[in-house]
Design an enzyme around this catalytic site. Sequence first.
Site, PDB file in Angstrom:
ATOM      1  N   ARG A   1      -3.349   9.026  16.596  1.00  0.00           N
ATOM      2  CA  ARG A   1      -2.492   7.889  16.894  1.00  0.00           C
ATOM      3  C   ARG A   1      -2.276   7.745  18.402  1.00  0.00           C
ATOM      4  NH1 ARG A   1       3.160   5.832  14.950  1.00  0.00           N
ATOM      5  NH2 ARG A   1       3.969   5.467  17.015  1.00  0.00           N
TER       6      ARG A   1
ATOM      7  N   GLU B   1      -5.153   7.626   7.027  1.00  0.00           N
ATOM      8  CA  GLU B   1      -4.234   8.737   7.249  1.00  0.00           C
ATOM      9  C   GLU B   1      -4.890   9.971   6.633  1.00  0.00           C
ATOM     10  OE1 GLU B   1      -1.427   7.952   8.897  1.00  0.00           O
ATOM     11  OE2 GLU B   1      -0.016   9.567   8.502  1.00  0.00           O
TER      12      GLU B   1
ATOM     13  N   GLU C   1       0.842  -1.208   0.000  1.00  0.00           N
ATOM     14  CA  GLU C   1       0.000   0.000   0.000  1.00  0.00           C
ATOM     15  C   GLU C   1       0.868   1.244   0.000  1.00  0.00           C
ATOM     16  OE1 GLU C   1      -2.924   0.258   3.078  1.00  0.00           O
ATOM     17  OE2 GLU C   1      -3.559  -1.819   2.838  1.00  0.00           O
TER      18      GLU C   1
ATOM     19  N   LYS D   1       2.203   4.661   1.314  1.00  0.00           N
ATOM     20  CA  LYS D   1       2.313   5.174   2.693  1.00  0.00           C
ATOM     21  C   LYS D   1       2.156   6.694   2.667  1.00  0.00           C
ATOM     22  CE  LYS D   1       5.180   4.798   6.830  1.00  0.00           C
ATOM     23  NZ  LYS D   1       4.962   6.134   7.350  1.00  0.00           N
TER      24      LYS D   1
ATOM     25  N   PHE E   1      -7.147   2.728   5.371  1.00  0.00           N
ATOM     26  CA  PHE E   1      -6.412   1.487   5.118  1.00  0.00           C
ATOM     27  C   PHE E   1      -6.841   0.306   5.971  1.00  0.00           C
ATOM     28  CE2 PHE E   1      -3.531   4.396   7.492  1.00  0.00           C
ATOM     29  CZ  PHE E   1      -3.458   3.707   8.702  1.00  0.00           C
TER      30      PHE E   1
ATOM     31  N   LYS F   1       7.033  -1.438   6.835  1.00  0.00           N
ATOM     32  CA  LYS F   1       7.167  -0.206   6.045  1.00  0.00           C
ATOM     33  C   LYS F   1       8.528  -0.172   5.368  1.00  0.00           C
ATOM     34  CE  LYS F   1       8.406   2.233  10.246  1.00  0.00           C
ATOM     35  NZ  LYS F   1       8.065   3.200  11.248  1.00  0.00           N
TER      36      LYS F   1
ATOM     37  N   ARG G   1       3.901  -3.592  17.336  1.00  0.00           N
ATOM     38  CA  ARG G   1       4.703  -3.455  16.123  1.00  0.00           C
ATOM     39  C   ARG G   1       5.106  -4.854  15.700  1.00  0.00           C
ATOM     40  NH1 ARG G   1       6.922   1.059  14.482  1.00  0.00           N
ATOM     41  NH2 ARG G   1       6.774   2.110  16.481  1.00  0.00           N
TER      42      ARG G   1
HETATM   43  P1  AMP Z   1       5.822   5.429  10.982  1.00  0.00           P
HETATM   44  O1  AMP Z   1       5.056   6.582  11.595  1.00  0.00           O
HETATM   45  O2  AMP Z   1       6.964   5.830  10.129  1.00  0.00           O
HETATM   46  O3  AMP Z   1       6.147   4.368  12.009  1.00  0.00           O
HETATM   47  O4  AMP Z   1       4.835   4.684   9.966  1.00  0.00           O
HETATM   48  C1  AMP Z   1       3.632   4.119  10.360  1.00  0.00           C
HETATM   49  C2  AMP Z   1       2.504   5.103  10.122  1.00  0.00           C
HETATM   50  O5  AMP Z   1       2.273   5.270   8.724  1.00  0.00           O
HETATM   51  C3  AMP Z   1       1.179   4.610  10.632  1.00  0.00           C
HETATM   52  O6  AMP Z   1       1.034   4.887  12.004  1.00  0.00           O
HETATM   53  C4  AMP Z   1       0.173   5.388   9.801  1.00  0.00           C
HETATM   54  O7  AMP Z   1      -0.133   6.603  10.459  1.00  0.00           O
HETATM   55  C5  AMP Z   1       0.949   5.746   8.532  1.00  0.00           C
HETATM   56  N1  AMP Z   1       0.420   5.176   7.287  1.00  0.00           N
HETATM   57  C6  AMP Z   1       0.335   5.844   6.136  1.00  0.00           C
HETATM   58  N2  AMP Z   1      -0.156   5.074   5.174  1.00  0.00           N
HETATM   59  C7  AMP Z   1      -0.413   3.861   5.705  1.00  0.00           C
HETATM   60  C8  AMP Z   1      -0.932   2.636   5.185  1.00  0.00           C
HETATM   61  N3  AMP Z   1      -1.289   2.500   3.917  1.00  0.00           N
HETATM   62  N4  AMP Z   1      -1.042   1.587   6.042  1.00  0.00           N
HETATM   63  C9  AMP Z   1      -0.660   1.712   7.338  1.00  0.00           C
HETATM   64  N5  AMP Z   1      -0.169   2.855   7.880  1.00  0.00           N
HETATM   65  C10 AMP Z   1      -0.036   3.915   7.060  1.00  0.00           C
END
Ligand code: AMP
Length: 592
Positions: A272, A302, A250, A252, A342, A423, A417
């Site tokens: 969050r 998001e 997906e 991001k 999502f 990611k 997690r």
């Molecule tokens: P990070 O903040 O770098 O740990 O990345 C995770 C965050 O990406 C999640 O908490 C979501 O807020 C965001 N996010 C954006 N797009 C997506 C997606 N398609 N699926 C899951 N999380 C997403």
Amino acid sequence: MLFKTLSEYYEKIYQTASRIEMVGILSEIFKQCSIEEISKIIYITQGQLAPTFEGIEFGIADKIVEEAISVATGYSKEEIEVQYHKTGDLGLVAELFSKSSKLRRMSDKKFTVLDVYSSMYKIATTSGKNSKELKIRMLSDLIASSEPVEAKYMVKYPLNELRLGAGDETILEALSLTITGTRSKKDVMDRAYNICSDLGEIGEISLKGGIEAIENMKVSLFKPIRPALAERLPTPEEILKKMGGKCAVEQKYDGFRCQVHKDGNKVKLYSRRLEETTEMMPDIVKAVINDIKVDKVIFEGEALAYNESTNEFLPFQETIQRKRKHGISEKIIELPLHLMSFDIMYLEGKDLLGESYEKRRALLEDVVKGSNTISPSKRILTDSAKEFEEFFEDSVENGLEGIVAKDLKSHYIAGARKFSWIKMKRSYRGELSDSLDLVIVGYYLGKGSRAEFKFGGLLCAVYNKEKDMFETISKLGTGFTEDQMVELQSLLTKIKVDEKPARVDSIMKPDFWVYPKYVVTVKADEITKSPMHTCGRSKQPDGTEVGYALRFPRLIGDTTIREDKSPEEATETKEVIEMFDQQKRVSISKKS
Ligand code: AMP
């Protein structure tokens, strides 16, 4: 339970340097209190009046408390301020002056925990004309009739300065010990917490129905679910291997995570951090009511600023401007938000957390059909590294952060997690360009040119979730502006503590320890191994103990303190170890 009894237990918690002992003391409290009292005791211990998502805050200034102590004990405001300067702790001031009060005790009333909680609730929610005077009177009435040890906590509680060091994990462990006699049922407690985010409710259900009732808890509307989090890996090959074949990839999006709860026309949004953000995003609320045709649903996505004319998402720096309480209507026109959904967790009375990703995605696409404001996230299904890479490159070219890959069979893993979501951001492909969110656990006095700021740098830690401890990873002395040094010095002196806090694991000794409260964002050149830090510390073949540290760390970010992150949401030890391993792999492949 009397408030005095609770205060005496808090004194014991203060005096212990051991986390296990802290769990034992909390469990003694929980065994002694009634079903009616337990949720309130838990909120008090957390320094709150209700779970975070209810957004009820004390908002009590030092000045109000100083006046209340003055009215209750007969000392002048000047005398109180002098003591406050000396100790830096109004709780201690209240205790001291209540011991030597110039006035007669107002009554012999013995306050119960419920008495104090309901007065505190009134103090917090009183508003309008004369509210300041009313608050002072209510608080001084409490102090004037209490014993010194109670007065101390009656002051610390509304100022949110309890600093007992009992985090969510500690409270859950204590509840497990209370109802099962062992700390080992914490995983069952964790699951319950992950689906309702309300420790008070879990306490109440624990005492009412025991562990079985906790096991049977289900997702419900307007109780936010703790969000699933993503692991990270640097290449499509590694992600596909970890997923064991075909997975979803997906886009991001970099905006605000947004959990939507809808029951008919009633809609609430949560961040969050599980704070309610409904008022900040009326455009999304309106679209949920108009475009989502089912009655009861919880789904998430998001929210990010969107340029309708160019059909482009805007960078986070733009979206963040929507994070405001005032002038929203102008910002809606200037910076409309779009919700890229999502996941879906609940639909028409059914808890979907145990369904597979594919099943949930199909339901999500039924519910979120795609409108001007809300659409499902863009994705592909693939088992080809090449196709994966192309989708990633395309997303990055469109100004997005990268992708999140998802295991097709996995449940929704609330509050954790795990590798069911992985990611991959553009930044993983070079050196350590991903930043870390670190918790401040101590600070150093300034020397030389920094002497005037009384601030020389920070001692920072990551969070070890398994141990529920903060482990040090770096000293931080670079990247501060003069204003930031002044700001940090003033924030940190308020949370200074004499001893190393029970949940901090450190070999280093800063000039001052602070209660783990603030998170800062830090960039570094590299993660290295070091005998000086406790992050991920383990015994080496030669018998020495080595942890992880940061090379050339520096403070970054638009704000000094990350207000949106709690200490438990800082970078975790296990993430640092993964980043270290990935960095090794990247440097090996660069050499080859
Ligand atoms: P990070 O903040 O770098 O740990 O990345 C995770 C965050 O990406 C999640 O908490 C979501 O807020 C965001 N996010 C954006 N797009 C997506 C997606 N398609 N699926 C899951 N999380 C997403």
